[in-house]
Design a protein around this motif. Structure first.
Motif, PDB file in Angstrom:
ATOM      1  N   SER A 183       0.858  -1.193   0.000  1.00 43.01           N
ATOM      2  CA  SER A 183       0.000   0.000   0.000  1.00 43.01           C
ATOM      3  C   SER A 183       0.892   1.240   0.000  1.00 43.01           C
ATOM      4  O   SER A 183       2.084   1.165   0.294  1.00 43.01           O
ATOM      5  N   GLU A 184       0.294   2.370  -0.313  1.00 47.41           N
ATOM      6  CA  GLU A 184       1.058   3.621  -0.332  1.00 47.41           C
ATOM      7  C   GLU A 184       1.619   3.943   1.050  1.00 47.41           C
ATOM      8  O   GLU A 184       2.735   4.422   1.170  1.00 47.41           O
ATOM      9  N   SER A 185       0.846   3.660   2.098  1.00 54.43           N
ATOM     10  CA  SER A 185       1.336   3.947   3.455  1.00 54.43           C
ATOM     11  C   SER A 185       2.513   3.034   3.810  1.00 54.43           C
ATOM     12  O   SER A 185       3.460   3.467   4.474  1.00 54.43           O
ATOM     13  N   GLU A 186       2.472   1.779   3.351  1.00 57.97           N
ATOM     14  CA  GLU A 186       3.589   0.864   3.593  1.00 57.97           C
ATOM     15  C   GLU A 186       4.838   1.334   2.839  1.00 57.97           C
ATOM     16  O   GLU A 186       5.945   1.311   3.386  1.00 57.97           O
ATOM     17  N   LYS A 187       4.641   1.759   1.607  1.00 61.33           N
ATOM     18  CA  LYS A 187       5.774   2.256   0.820  1.00 61.33           C
ATOM     19  C   LYS A 187       6.406   3.468   1.494  1.00 61.33           C
ATOM     20  O   LYS A 187       7.629   3.578   1.576  1.00 61.33           O
ATOM     21  N   LYS A 188       5.569   4.391   1.983  1.00 62.53           N
ATOM     22  CA  LYS A 188       6.092   5.584   2.651  1.00 62.53           C
ATOM     23  C   LYS A 188       6.868   5.211   3.904  1.00 62.53           C
ATOM     24  O   LYS A 188       7.920   5.781   4.184  1.00 62.53           O
TER      25      LYS A 188
ATOM     26  N   TRP B 247      10.897   2.874  -5.831  1.00 65.27           N
ATOM     27  CA  TRP B 247       9.906   3.668  -5.096  1.00 65.27           C
ATOM     28  C   TRP B 247      10.459   5.053  -4.781  1.00 65.27           C
ATOM     29  O   TRP B 247       9.746   6.041  -4.880  1.00 65.27           O
ATOM     30  N   ALA B 248      11.718   5.111  -4.383  1.00 60.52           N
ATOM     31  CA  ALA B 248      12.335   6.404  -4.058  1.00 60.52           C
ATOM     32  C   ALA B 248      12.372   7.292  -5.295  1.00 60.52           C
ATOM     33  O   ALA B 248      12.091   8.492  -5.224  1.00 60.52           O
TER      34      ALA B 248
END
Length: 101
Positions: A9-14, A42-43
């Motif tokens: 998820s986007e929150s996990e990636k962040k 991702w970075a």
């Protein structure tokens, strides 16, 4: 190795990117069991998205206003530089050291 692809998820990636910035890519990779290449991707995607947000946050009208303002400031600096050069040249001509007596 599993053939099933894991989705983040986007929150996990962040969270992973935050950990990566604080502890490094190897540590983040081990901690979250994600490849280093995925973290780097991702970075990269994250920084590209930030640049796009900044680029689109300025309207075309505002952009042109800033261009005009920038040009006016450049002209002002050029005028001041010319004034300084003229004054320096005049001071050299009228300097008491250059007069023969």
């Amino acid at each position: 190795m599993s053939k099933h692809r894991r989705h983040w998820s986007e929150s996990e990636k962040k969270a992973i990117l935050q950990y990566y910035q604080e502890h490094g890519v190897t540590s983040a990779s081990r901690q979250f069991e994600v490849s280093t290449s995925m973290i780097y991707r991702w970075a990269s995607d994250s920084s590209s998205a930030t640049v796009k947000e900044v680029e689109t946050s300025v309207s075309i009208k505002e952009y042109h206003r800033l261009l005009r303002e920038n040009q006016a400031l450049k002209e002002l600096v050029a005028e001041k530089e010319l004034e300084i050069r003229i004054k320096d040249a005049l001071l050299k001509k009228t300097s008491p050291l250059n007069k023969s007596g």
